[in-house]
Scaffold this motif. Structure first.
Motif, PDB file in Angstrom:
ATOM      1  N   UNK A 168       0.709  -1.415   0.148  1.00 45.11           N
ATOM      2  CA  UNK A 168      -0.006   0.106   0.100  1.00 45.11           C
ATOM      3  C   UNK A 168       0.829   1.264  -0.137  1.00 45.11           C
ATOM      4  N   UNK A 169       1.966   1.089   0.671  1.00 43.28           N
ATOM      5  CA  UNK A 169       2.981   2.207   0.654  1.00 43.28           C
ATOM      6  C   UNK A 169       3.337   2.955  -0.982  1.00 43.28           C
ATOM      7  N   UNK A 170       3.033   2.260  -1.969  1.00 42.85           N
ATOM      8  CA  UNK A 170       3.428   2.656  -3.208  1.00 42.85           C
ATOM      9  C   UNK A 170       2.307   3.843  -3.698  1.00 42.85           C
ATOM     10  N   UNK A 171       1.216   3.593  -3.254  1.00 45.50           N
ATOM     11  CA  UNK A 171       0.200   4.808  -3.355  1.00 45.50           C
ATOM     12  C   UNK A 171       0.319   5.717  -2.046  1.00 45.50           C
ATOM     13  N   UNK A 172       0.274   5.165  -0.975  1.00 54.51           N
ATOM     14  CA  UNK A 172      -0.221   5.830   0.376  1.00 54.51           C
ATOM     15  C   UNK A 172       1.197   6.890   0.858  1.00 54.51           C
ATOM     16  N   UNK A 173       2.314   6.412   0.349  1.00 50.22           N
ATOM     17  CA  UNK A 173       3.340   7.291   0.822  1.00 50.22           C
ATOM     18  C   UNK A 173       4.199   7.781  -0.488  1.00 50.22           C
ATOM     19  N   UNK A 174       3.557   7.386  -1.788  1.00 51.51           N
ATOM     20  CA  UNK A 174       4.423   7.676  -2.850  1.00 51.51           C
ATOM     21  C   UNK A 174       3.493   8.551  -3.992  1.00 51.51           C
ATOM     22  N   UNK A 175       3.009   7.762  -4.492  1.00 49.03           N
ATOM     23  CA  UNK A 175       2.131   8.206  -5.933  1.00 49.03           C
ATOM     24  C   UNK A 175       1.221   9.004  -5.565  1.00 49.03           C
ATOM     25  N   UNK A 228       0.363  16.815  -3.280  1.00 48.70           N
ATOM     26  CA  UNK A 228       0.690  17.440  -1.855  1.00 48.70           C
ATOM     27  C   UNK A 228       2.090  17.996  -2.126  1.00 48.70           C
ATOM     28  N   UNK A 229       2.996  17.033  -2.858  1.00 51.62           N
ATOM     29  CA  UNK A 229       4.173  17.597  -3.203  1.00 51.62           C
ATOM     30  C   UNK A 229       4.424  18.938  -4.221  1.00 51.62           C
ATOM     31  N   UNK A 239      -9.561  11.105  -5.922  1.00 57.28           N
ATOM     32  CA  UNK A 239      -8.996  10.437  -4.821  1.00 57.28           C
ATOM     33  C   UNK A 239      -8.098   9.085  -5.426  1.00 57.28           C
ATOM     34  N   UNK A 240      -8.232   8.761  -6.605  1.00 55.33           N
ATOM     35  CA  UNK A 240      -7.474   7.765  -7.170  1.00 55.33           C
ATOM     36  C   UNK A 240      -6.395   8.219  -7.960  1.00 55.33           C
ATOM     37  N   UNK A 241      -5.953   9.498  -7.938  1.00 53.36           N
ATOM     38  CA  UNK A 241      -4.839  10.008  -8.942  1.00 53.36           C
ATOM     39  C   UNK A 241      -3.515   8.955  -8.725  1.00 53.36           C
ATOM     40  N   UNK A 242      -3.477   8.561  -7.406  1.00 52.56           N
ATOM     41  CA  UNK A 242      -2.008   7.820  -7.284  1.00 52.56           C
ATOM     42  C   UNK A 242      -1.985   6.785  -8.173  1.00 52.56           C
ATOM     43  N   UNK A 243      -3.117   5.720  -8.452  1.00 54.02           N
ATOM     44  CA  UNK A 243      -3.114   4.714  -9.340  1.00 54.02           C
ATOM     45  C   UNK A 243      -2.828   5.277 -10.647  1.00 54.02           C
ATOM     46  N   UNK A 244      -3.543   6.306 -11.105  1.00 53.38           N
ATOM     47  CA  UNK A 244      -3.019   6.691 -12.505  1.00 53.38           C
ATOM     48  C   UNK A 244      -1.472   6.945 -12.606  1.00 53.38           C
ATOM     49  N   UNK A 245      -0.900   7.544 -11.520  1.00 54.55           N
ATOM     50  CA  UNK A 245       0.470   8.086 -11.699  1.00 54.55           C
ATOM     51  C   UNK A 245       1.428   6.894 -11.473  1.00 54.55           C
TER      52      UNK A 245
END
Length: 132
Positions: free
Chosen positions: A70-77, A82-83, A110-116
Motif C-alpha cells: 500500500x505504501x506505493x500509493x499511500x506514501x508515494x504516488x 501535496x508535493x 482520490x485515485x490519482x495515485x493509481x494513475x501515476x
C-alpha cells in the motif's frame, strides 16, 4: 538458481502488513508467470521489480501492487499532489520531466495515485516496493 532465494536469504518481509517472505514470493511468482519479472536491490523491507512485459491495461496490476504494498500509493504516488503544492508554495522550479509526468492528472480524484503508478510502470517498466 532460484531468483527468489535472495529474498529468503535477506529475510524480506512486511510484518506491519502480516506478510512473510514466502507471501511476498507468492505475489512475485504470480507476476513472473503473467509478465516476466526480475528483482533487484533486495533488502529486508524493500525491493525493486522490473517487468519484462506489461499488459495494455495496467489497472489490475496497479491494484495488485497496492494490495501487496500500500505504501506505493499511500506514501508515494498518492502524495505527489501535496508535493507539487509544496513546491509551488515555496516557489521551487518543477522539473520539466516531472511536469510532463503529472500532465493532465486530476489531483482532485482520490485515485490519482493509481494513475501515476500506471504512468510510471509504462515509462519505467518497474516499481519499487517497501514496507515500513
Amino acid at each position: 538458481m532460484d531468483k527468489y532465494q535472495v529474498l529468503r536469504d535477506t529475510g524480506t518481509n512486511a510484518p506491519n502488513y502480516d506478510l512473510e517472505t514466502e507471501d511476498i514470493i507468492n505475489w512475485l511468482s504470480k507476476w513472473d508467470a503473467q509478465y516476466g519479472i526480475s528483482i533487484d536491490n533486495v533488502e529486508e523491507d524493500a525491493l525493486d521489480i522490473f517487468f519484462l512485459n506489461l499488459p495494455e491495461d495496467l489497472t489490475e496490476l496497479a491494484i495488485d501492487i497496492y494490495k501487496l504494498c500500500p505504501d506505493t500509493i499511500d506514501q508515494h504516488f498518492g502524495c505527489i499532489g501535496d508535493l507539487l503544492e509544496e513546491m509551488e508554495a515555496s516557489e521551487q522550479d518543477i522539473p520539466e520531466n516531472f511536469q510532463e509526468f503529472v500532465k493532465d492528472i486530476d489531483f482532485n480524484d482520490e485515485n490519482y495515485g493509481f494513475e501515476l503508478l500506471k504512468r510510471s510502470l509504462t515509462l519505467n517498466k518497474s516499481v519499487g516496493l517497501w514496507w515500513d
